[in-house]
Motif scaffolding. Sequence first.
Motif, PDB file in Angstrom:
ATOM      1  N   LYS A 197       0.756  -1.191  -0.162  1.00  0.00           N
ATOM      2  CA  LYS A 197       0.038  -0.027   0.037  1.00  0.00           C
ATOM      3  C   LYS A 197       0.974   1.305   0.044  1.00  0.00           C
ATOM      4  CE  LYS A 197      -3.993  -2.055   2.539  1.00  0.00           C
ATOM      5  NZ  LYS A 197      -4.991  -2.145   3.684  1.00  0.00           N
ATOM      6  N   LYS A 198       2.195   1.106   0.269  1.00  0.00           N
ATOM      7  CA  LYS A 198       3.061   2.218   0.281  1.00  0.00           C
ATOM      8  C   LYS A 198       3.471   2.730  -1.168  1.00  0.00           C
ATOM      9  CE  LYS A 198       4.716   1.464   5.234  1.00  0.00           C
ATOM     10  NZ  LYS A 198       5.937   1.331   5.851  1.00  0.00           N
ATOM     11  N   PHE A 199       3.025   3.854  -1.902  1.00  0.00           N
ATOM     12  CA  PHE A 199       3.282   3.869  -3.064  1.00  0.00           C
ATOM     13  C   PHE A 199       4.720   4.055  -3.393  1.00  0.00           C
ATOM     14  CE2 PHE A 199       3.740   7.045  -6.653  1.00  0.00           C
ATOM     15  CZ  PHE A 199       2.830   6.233  -7.661  1.00  0.00           C
ATOM     16  N   TYR A 200       5.467   5.052  -2.693  1.00  0.00           N
ATOM     17  CA  TYR A 200       6.679   5.044  -3.388  1.00  0.00           C
ATOM     18  C   TYR A 200       7.858   3.937  -3.011  1.00  0.00           C
ATOM     19  CZ  TYR A 200       5.248   9.929  -3.854  1.00  0.00           C
ATOM     20  OH  TYR A 200       4.494  11.201  -4.100  1.00  0.00           O
ATOM     21  N   ASP A 201       7.357   3.017  -2.283  1.00  0.00           N
ATOM     22  CA  ASP A 201       7.978   1.737  -2.132  1.00  0.00           C
ATOM     23  C   ASP A 201       7.571   0.365  -3.156  1.00  0.00           C
ATOM     24  OD1 ASP A 201       9.494   2.590   0.071  1.00  0.00           O
ATOM     25  OD2 ASP A 201       8.359   1.910   1.599  1.00  0.00           O
ATOM     26  N   LEU A 202       6.776   0.847  -4.085  1.00  0.00           N
ATOM     27  CA  LEU A 202       6.277  -0.082  -5.041  1.00  0.00           C
ATOM     28  C   LEU A 202       7.075  -0.591  -5.957  1.00  0.00           C
ATOM     29  CD1 LEU A 202       5.413   0.724  -8.302  1.00  0.00           C
ATOM     30  CD2 LEU A 202       3.693   2.305  -6.927  1.00  0.00           C
ATOM     31  N   ALA A 203       7.190  -1.797  -6.372  1.00  0.00           N
ATOM     32  CA  ALA A 203       7.984  -2.475  -7.355  1.00  0.00           C
ATOM     33  C   ALA A 203       7.217  -2.452  -8.619  1.00  0.00           C
ATOM     34  CB  ALA A 203       8.388  -3.885  -6.953  1.00  0.00           C
ATOM     35  N   LEU A 204       7.645  -1.280  -9.475  1.00  0.00           N
ATOM     36  CA  LEU A 204       7.130  -1.279 -10.757  1.00  0.00           C
ATOM     37  C   LEU A 204       7.732  -1.613 -11.840  1.00  0.00           C
ATOM     38  CD1 LEU A 204       4.871   0.605 -12.295  1.00  0.00           C
ATOM     39  CD2 LEU A 204       6.643   2.336 -12.156  1.00  0.00           C
ATOM     40  N   ALA A 205       7.063  -2.334 -12.778  1.00  0.00           N
ATOM     41  CA  ALA A 205       7.718  -2.493 -14.118  1.00  0.00           C
ATOM     42  C   ALA A 205       7.264  -1.805 -15.456  1.00  0.00           C
ATOM     43  CB  ALA A 205       7.283  -4.271 -14.505  1.00  0.00           C
ATOM     44  N   VAL A 206       7.899  -1.565 -16.315  1.00  0.00           N
ATOM     45  CA  VAL A 206       7.345  -0.768 -17.568  1.00  0.00           C
ATOM     46  C   VAL A 206       7.994  -1.583 -18.964  1.00  0.00           C
ATOM     47  CG1 VAL A 206       7.450   1.334 -16.290  1.00  0.00           C
ATOM     48  CG2 VAL A 206       9.544   0.585 -17.619  1.00  0.00           C
ATOM     49  N   LEU A 221      -4.343 -11.634 -13.914  1.00  0.00           N
ATOM     50  CA  LEU A 221      -4.492 -10.753 -13.124  1.00  0.00           C
ATOM     51  C   LEU A 221      -5.674 -10.441 -12.127  1.00  0.00           C
ATOM     52  CD1 LEU A 221      -2.919  -8.802 -11.089  1.00  0.00           C
ATOM     53  CD2 LEU A 221      -3.161  -7.007 -13.070  1.00  0.00           C
ATOM     54  N   ASN A 222      -6.741 -10.527 -13.157  1.00  0.00           N
ATOM     55  CA  ASN A 222      -8.295 -10.106 -12.732  1.00  0.00           C
ATOM     56  C   ASN A 222      -8.380 -11.304 -11.515  1.00  0.00           C
ATOM     57  OD1 ASN A 222      -8.641  -8.221 -14.272  1.00  0.00           O
ATOM     58  ND2 ASN A 222     -10.073  -8.984 -15.793  1.00  0.00           N
ATOM     59  N   GLU A 223      -8.298 -12.523 -11.619  1.00  0.00           N
ATOM     60  CA  GLU A 223      -8.343 -13.498 -10.715  1.00  0.00           C
ATOM     61  C   GLU A 223      -7.502 -13.559  -9.624  1.00  0.00           C
ATOM     62  OE1 GLU A 223     -11.080 -15.956 -10.771  1.00  0.00           O
ATOM     63  OE2 GLU A 223     -11.845 -14.344 -11.988  1.00  0.00           O
ATOM     64  N   ALA A 224      -6.499 -12.885  -9.618  1.00  0.00           N
ATOM     65  CA  ALA A 224      -5.388 -12.838  -8.466  1.00  0.00           C
ATOM     66  C   ALA A 224      -5.881 -11.568  -7.547  1.00  0.00           C
ATOM     67  CB  ALA A 224      -4.161 -12.793  -9.006  1.00  0.00           C
ATOM     68  N   LYS A 225      -6.835 -10.773  -8.270  1.00  0.00           N
ATOM     69  CA  LYS A 225      -7.572  -9.688  -7.164  1.00  0.00           C
ATOM     70  C   LYS A 225      -6.633  -8.416  -7.732  1.00  0.00           C
ATOM     71  CE  LYS A 225     -10.087 -12.751  -5.343  1.00  0.00           C
ATOM     72  NZ  LYS A 225     -11.327 -13.077  -5.750  1.00  0.00           N
ATOM     73  N   GLY A 226      -5.990  -8.348  -8.848  1.00  0.00           N
ATOM     74  CA  GLY A 226      -5.346  -7.013  -8.927  1.00  0.00           C
ATOM     75  C   GLY A 226      -6.268  -6.295 -10.060  1.00  0.00           C
ATOM     76  N   LYS A 227      -5.655  -5.164 -10.518  1.00  0.00           N
ATOM     77  CA  LYS A 227      -6.620  -4.203 -11.367  1.00  0.00           C
ATOM     78  C   LYS A 227      -5.814  -3.750 -12.659  1.00  0.00           C
ATOM     79  CE  LYS A 227      -9.359  -2.010  -7.949  1.00  0.00           C
ATOM     80  NZ  LYS A 227     -10.039  -0.720  -7.440  1.00  0.00           N
ATOM     81  N   THR A 228      -6.648  -3.538 -13.705  1.00  0.00           N
ATOM     82  CA  THR A 228      -5.972  -3.015 -14.987  1.00  0.00           C
ATOM     83  C   THR A 228      -7.129  -1.954 -15.323  1.00  0.00           C
ATOM     84  OG1 THR A 228      -7.233  -4.703 -16.425  1.00  0.00           O
ATOM     85  CG2 THR A 228      -5.277  -5.247 -15.709  1.00  0.00           C
ATOM     86  N   SER A 229      -6.361  -1.053 -15.889  1.00  0.00           N
ATOM     87  CA  SER A 229      -7.040   0.196 -16.817  1.00  0.00           C
ATOM     88  C   SER A 229      -6.406   1.065 -17.775  1.00  0.00           C
ATOM     89  CB  SER A 229      -7.766   1.241 -15.816  1.00  0.00           C
ATOM     90  OG  SER A 229      -6.622   1.893 -15.261  1.00  0.00           O
ATOM     91  N   PRO A 277      -4.748  -1.970  -4.503  1.00  0.00           N
ATOM     92  CA  PRO A 277      -4.886  -0.781  -3.559  1.00  0.00           C
ATOM     93  C   PRO A 277      -3.911   0.189  -4.059  1.00  0.00           C
ATOM     94  CG  PRO A 277      -4.260  -2.956  -2.340  1.00  0.00           C
ATOM     95  CD  PRO A 277      -4.301  -3.355  -3.947  1.00  0.00           C
ATOM     96  N   LEU A 278      -3.165   0.044  -4.870  1.00  0.00           N
ATOM     97  CA  LEU A 278      -2.301   1.008  -5.532  1.00  0.00           C
ATOM     98  C   LEU A 278      -2.785   1.818  -6.707  1.00  0.00           C
ATOM     99  CD1 LEU A 278       1.209  -0.533  -5.087  1.00  0.00           C
ATOM    100  CD2 LEU A 278       0.479   1.290  -3.687  1.00  0.00           C
ATOM    101  N   HIS A 279      -3.744   1.215  -7.107  1.00  0.00           N
ATOM    102  CA  HIS A 279      -4.473   1.476  -8.455  1.00  0.00           C
ATOM    103  C   HIS A 279      -4.719   3.207  -8.575  1.00  0.00           C
ATOM    104  CE1 HIS A 279      -4.834  -0.123 -12.590  1.00  0.00           C
ATOM    105  NE2 HIS A 279      -5.878   0.750 -12.543  1.00  0.00           N
ATOM    106  N   SER A 280      -5.392   3.701  -7.688  1.00  0.00           N
ATOM    107  CA  SER A 280      -6.028   4.859  -7.791  1.00  0.00           C
ATOM    108  C   SER A 280      -4.961   5.884  -7.596  1.00  0.00           C
ATOM    109  CB  SER A 280      -6.973   5.151  -6.617  1.00  0.00           C
ATOM    110  OG  SER A 280      -6.450   4.764  -5.510  1.00  0.00           O
ATOM    111  N   LYS A 281      -3.986   5.645  -6.703  1.00  0.00           N
ATOM    112  CA  LYS A 281      -2.871   6.554  -6.541  1.00  0.00           C
ATOM    113  C   LYS A 281      -2.040   6.495  -7.959  1.00  0.00           C
ATOM    114  CE  LYS A 281       0.093   9.178  -3.918  1.00  0.00           C
ATOM    115  NZ  LYS A 281      -0.445  10.357  -3.580  1.00  0.00           N
ATOM    116  N   LEU A 282      -1.874   5.430  -8.513  1.00  0.00           N
ATOM    117  CA  LEU A 282      -0.962   5.598  -9.848  1.00  0.00           C
ATOM    118  C   LEU A 282      -1.749   6.247 -10.691  1.00  0.00           C
ATOM    119  CD1 LEU A 282      -0.124   1.548 -10.557  1.00  0.00           C
ATOM    120  CD2 LEU A 282       1.377   3.702 -10.640  1.00  0.00           C
ATOM    121  N   LEU A 283      -3.228   6.225 -10.955  1.00  0.00           N
ATOM    122  CA  LEU A 283      -3.667   6.953 -12.005  1.00  0.00           C
ATOM    123  C   LEU A 283      -3.751   8.357 -11.589  1.00  0.00           C
ATOM    124  CD1 LEU A 283      -7.135   4.917 -12.446  1.00  0.00           C
ATOM    125  CD2 LEU A 283      -4.987   4.784 -13.887  1.00  0.00           C
ATOM    126  N   GLU A 284      -3.663   8.708 -10.407  1.00  0.00           N
ATOM    127  CA  GLU A 284      -3.720  10.106  -9.751  1.00  0.00           C
ATOM    128  C   GLU A 284      -2.121  10.588 -10.439  1.00  0.00           C
ATOM    129  OE1 GLU A 284      -2.798  12.310  -5.688  1.00  0.00           O
ATOM    130  OE2 GLU A 284      -4.294  10.828  -5.730  1.00  0.00           O
TER     131      GLU A 284
END
Length: 256
Positions: A143-152, A215-223, A245-252
């Motif tokens: 849930k800690k946004f700045y500590d997330l492990a991000l892939a691009v 990912l949908n079945e793993a309780k994640g989100k996409t958009s 949990p991180l999705h709305s902050k990512l979009l913001e």
Amino acid sequence: MKFVDVAKNAAREAGDLVLEFKGKEKGIHFKAKRDIATIADKKSEELLHKILIEDNFNDHDFLSEESPFNEHGSNFRWIVDPIDGTGNFAHDNPLFCVSIGLLDGKVPIAGAIYVPTMDEMFSAQIGKGAFLNGKRIFASKQKKFYDLALAVEMPPKENVIRQTLLLEKKLALHHRVRTLGSAAMDLAYVACGRFDAFISAYLYTWDVAGGTAILNEAKGKTSSHDGKTIDLTQKYFNFVASNGPLHSKLLEKLKG
């Protein structure tokens, strides 16, 4: 036989076939300027079509990265990437996979991603959960946004590379961003908690159809970057995936 069982069988057989080409002369040629295609890509696609369509669901539609859309007017559409991570494969890098997704209309209902070099099979069918080699998996609880492990991922298009680098800068994370060279693997890794999120400024539907189902079945989100539902019947789009949990902050942050 369940859709996911057929998908898993097809992904494994295609992955085993692809491994036979690994380390051999791959007949590399260039397509779409900097993108690489191989003989293995085509052989894998042919096998996927045989197993999914010819042997099991001959009235279903079939879309692959390597060929024109094979349409039968069905509500069911298989979307496959015979080798996701072709560039890695061509350079003897083990990070590549076979990706399969099934849509019912616009809804992803089954997916299988097989990483043959690691013998890892990610799979899911709607309402039945997501699995890695038969063991249930879930997205992370980070849930800690700045500590997330991000892939691009940055497709070989100069403007898209610039866009993606700008997106990275907006996020200002504490950790370095990762890139595997395979969007399907990135999604599978979000689904099992190895990554917390994944973004791209430009992806094709065959890159993410299978991974979205998982990912949908793993309780994640996409958009999309503006928070809209991804239409996987479209050819390409920008893309965001997260643990939830991180999705709305990512979009913001992406809008900022």
